[in-house]
Design an enzyme around this catalytic site. Structure first.
Site, PDB file in Angstrom:
ATOM      1  N   PHE A  80       0.832  -1.203   0.000  1.00  0.00           N
ATOM      2  CA  PHE A  80       0.000   0.000   0.000  1.00  0.00           C
ATOM      3  C   PHE A  80       0.869   1.256   0.000  1.00  0.00           C
ATOM      4  O   PHE A  80       1.816   1.366   0.791  1.00  0.00           O
ATOM      5  CB  PHE A  80      -0.895  -0.036   1.241  1.00  0.00           C
ATOM      6  CG  PHE A  80      -1.986   0.975   1.266  1.00  0.00           C
ATOM      7  CD1 PHE A  80      -2.985   0.978   0.309  1.00  0.00           C
ATOM      8  CD2 PHE A  80      -2.048   1.918   2.284  1.00  0.00           C
ATOM      9  CE1 PHE A  80      -4.024   1.904   0.350  1.00  0.00           C
ATOM     10  CE2 PHE A  80      -3.076   2.841   2.349  1.00  0.00           C
ATOM     11  CZ  PHE A  80      -4.063   2.832   1.371  1.00  0.00           C
ATOM     12  N   SER A 148       2.967  -6.806   1.992  1.00  0.00           N
ATOM     13  CA  SER A 148       1.818  -6.139   2.608  1.00  0.00           C
ATOM     14  C   SER A 148       0.550  -6.377   1.772  1.00  0.00           C
ATOM     15  O   SER A 148       0.128  -7.518   1.620  1.00  0.00           O
ATOM     16  CB  SER A 148       2.130  -4.649   2.780  1.00  0.00           C
ATOM     17  OG  SER A 148       1.163  -4.011   3.561  1.00  0.00           O
ATOM     18  N   MET A 149      -0.041  -5.343   1.204  1.00  0.00           N
ATOM     19  CA  MET A 149      -1.195  -5.578   0.326  1.00  0.00           C
ATOM     20  C   MET A 149      -0.779  -6.359  -0.919  1.00  0.00           C
ATOM     21  O   MET A 149      -1.589  -7.090  -1.493  1.00  0.00           O
ATOM     22  CB  MET A 149      -1.843  -4.255  -0.064  1.00  0.00           C
ATOM     23  CG  MET A 149      -2.721  -3.681   1.040  1.00  0.00           C
ATOM     24  SD  MET A 149      -3.851  -2.441   0.403  1.00  0.00           S
ATOM     25  CE  MET A 149      -4.705  -1.957   1.896  1.00  0.00           C
ATOM     26  N   TRP A 173      -1.079  -8.478   4.115  1.00  0.00           N
ATOM     27  CA  TRP A 173      -2.295  -7.853   4.662  1.00  0.00           C
ATOM     28  C   TRP A 173      -3.462  -8.200   3.752  1.00  0.00           C
ATOM     29  O   TRP A 173      -3.375  -8.074   2.529  1.00  0.00           O
ATOM     30  CB  TRP A 173      -2.125  -6.334   4.714  1.00  0.00           C
ATOM     31  CG  TRP A 173      -3.249  -5.589   5.390  1.00  0.00           C
ATOM     32  CD1 TRP A 173      -3.268  -5.130   6.674  1.00  0.00           C
ATOM     33  CD2 TRP A 173      -4.505  -5.193   4.807  1.00  0.00           C
ATOM     34  NE1 TRP A 173      -4.468  -4.490   6.932  1.00  0.00           N
ATOM     35  CE2 TRP A 173      -5.248  -4.518   5.794  1.00  0.00           C
ATOM     36  CE3 TRP A 173      -5.081  -5.366   3.545  1.00  0.00           C
ATOM     37  CZ2 TRP A 173      -6.519  -3.998   5.574  1.00  0.00           C
ATOM     38  CZ3 TRP A 173      -6.355  -4.858   3.321  1.00  0.00           C
ATOM     39  CH2 TRP A 173      -7.058  -4.177   4.334  1.00  0.00           C
ATOM     40  N   ASP A 194       5.376  -6.739  13.749  1.00  0.00           N
ATOM     41  CA  ASP A 194       4.495  -6.100  12.771  1.00  0.00           C
ATOM     42  C   ASP A 194       3.260  -5.550  13.475  1.00  0.00           C
ATOM     43  O   ASP A 194       2.476  -6.299  14.053  1.00  0.00           O
ATOM     44  CB  ASP A 194       4.085  -7.129  11.704  1.00  0.00           C
ATOM     45  CG  ASP A 194       3.433  -6.493  10.482  1.00  0.00           C
ATOM     46  OD1 ASP A 194       2.871  -5.390  10.613  1.00  0.00           O
ATOM     47  OD2 ASP A 194       3.482  -7.115   9.403  1.00  0.00           O
ATOM     48  N   HIS A 226       6.891  -4.662   9.976  1.00  0.00           N
ATOM     49  CA  HIS A 226       6.107  -4.786   8.759  1.00  0.00           C
ATOM     50  C   HIS A 226       6.935  -4.430   7.528  1.00  0.00           C
ATOM     51  O   HIS A 226       6.709  -4.960   6.433  1.00  0.00           O
ATOM     52  CB  HIS A 226       4.887  -3.866   8.842  1.00  0.00           C
ATOM     53  CG  HIS A 226       3.950  -3.963   7.683  1.00  0.00           C
ATOM     54  ND1 HIS A 226       3.173  -5.078   7.455  1.00  0.00           N
ATOM     55  CD2 HIS A 226       3.666  -3.093   6.670  1.00  0.00           C
ATOM     56  CE1 HIS A 226       2.443  -4.893   6.356  1.00  0.00           C
ATOM     57  NE2 HIS A 226       2.732  -3.697   5.861  1.00  0.00           N
TER      58      HIS A 226
END
Length: 279
Positions: A80, A148-149, A173, A194, A226
């Site tokens: 993201f 992440s995303m 995520w 994280d 993270h």
């Protein structure tokens, strides 16, 4: 008798190569998979967002030599608000081990995991069908990675395209917590510190929901955050290389780094997985 033994020994490498035509590079060691660079010289080519559709362009890193034929390939997606630069360190590091690596930008930096998953598949299709180095890629040996995303998108891509050979979500995520549809060998990498995608609500349930019939592993980085995947990280590289080699290249020489399961260390908080592997 000695002559018979010698003949048998001499025949082994060629028989092994015949068993696995996808094997690339010399026999691995701990030092070779922890090194900043592998045995292949690497070239790169930029792909403009204006020349592609379905994703935002990126950079392709690939072994310079064509002497070994084609290579397996992996698309790497950012998280993201991030761009391909946040994952750029993985490009030459993985490519020098014998892969074509495509670090991509997404259509917007705010795209959600399902969109990032679709974009990763679009990037793979471009890589194998239209890119300037498409003849260097074995389109039957493809994988996905993301942060992440982009890690959530990695799971989405694997769910959508079961023919993928490997998936590595990095501190992933996603609002979807269960992935029983994924049959692609998947290495989930979490970080003990994280606070954005805490392992208790993301990486751990993602791993736990993968079918037991799927080759799967969970690596939790020790003393990590993270954003640990955004800078050069030997532990991520070591196990990503091993996972990609084992499942994209079907190279069982790398099984030794995955089974028996790695033990906790200064950089590994926890490691879970199924051994021996099914694939």
């Amino acid at each position: 008798m000695a002559a018979v033994v010698a003949l048998g020994t001499a025949a082994t490498p060629s028989a092994h190569a015949a068993d696995n035509p996808y094997e690339r590079g010399p026999a691995p060691s701990n030092s070779s998979i922890e090194a900043l660079r592998g045995s292949y010289s690497v070239s790169e080519t930029r792909v403009s967002s204006l020349s592609v559709s379905g994703f935002g362009g990126g950079t392709i890193y690939y072994p310079t030599s064509t002497a070994d034929g084609t290579f397996g390939a992996v698309v790497v997606a950012p998280g993201f608000t991030a761009t391909q630069s946040s994952m750029a360190w993985l490009g030459p590091r993985l490519a020098s081990q014998g892969f074509v690596v495509f670090t991509i930008d997404t259509l917007t930096t705010l795209d959600q995991p399902d969109s990032r998953g679709r974009q990763m598949l679009s990037a793979l299709d471009y890589l194998t069908g239209q890119s300037s180095i498409r003849t260097r890629v074995d389109s039957s040996r493809l994988g996905v990675m993301g942060h992440s995303m982009g890690g959530g998108g990695t799971l989405e891509a694997a769910k959508s395209r079961p023919s993928l050979q490997a998936a590595i979500p990095l501190t992933p995520w996603n609002l979807d917590k269960t992935w029983p549809e994924v049959s692609t060998p998947t290495l989930v990498v979490g970080a003990d510190g994280d606070t954005i995608a805490p392992v208790l609500t993301h990486a751990e349930p993602f791993y736990g929901s993968l079918p037991s019939s799927t080759d799967r592993a969970y690596l939790e980085l020790n003393n990590a955050t993270h954003f640990s995947p955004n800078t050069s990280n030997t532990t991520i590289a070591k196990y990503s290389i091993s996972w990609l080699k084992r499942f994209i290249d079907n190279d069982t020489r790398y099984e030794q780094f995955l089974c028996p399961l790695p033990q906790p260390s200064l950089t590994i908080d926890e490691y879970r997985g199924n051994c021996p592997h099914n694939g």
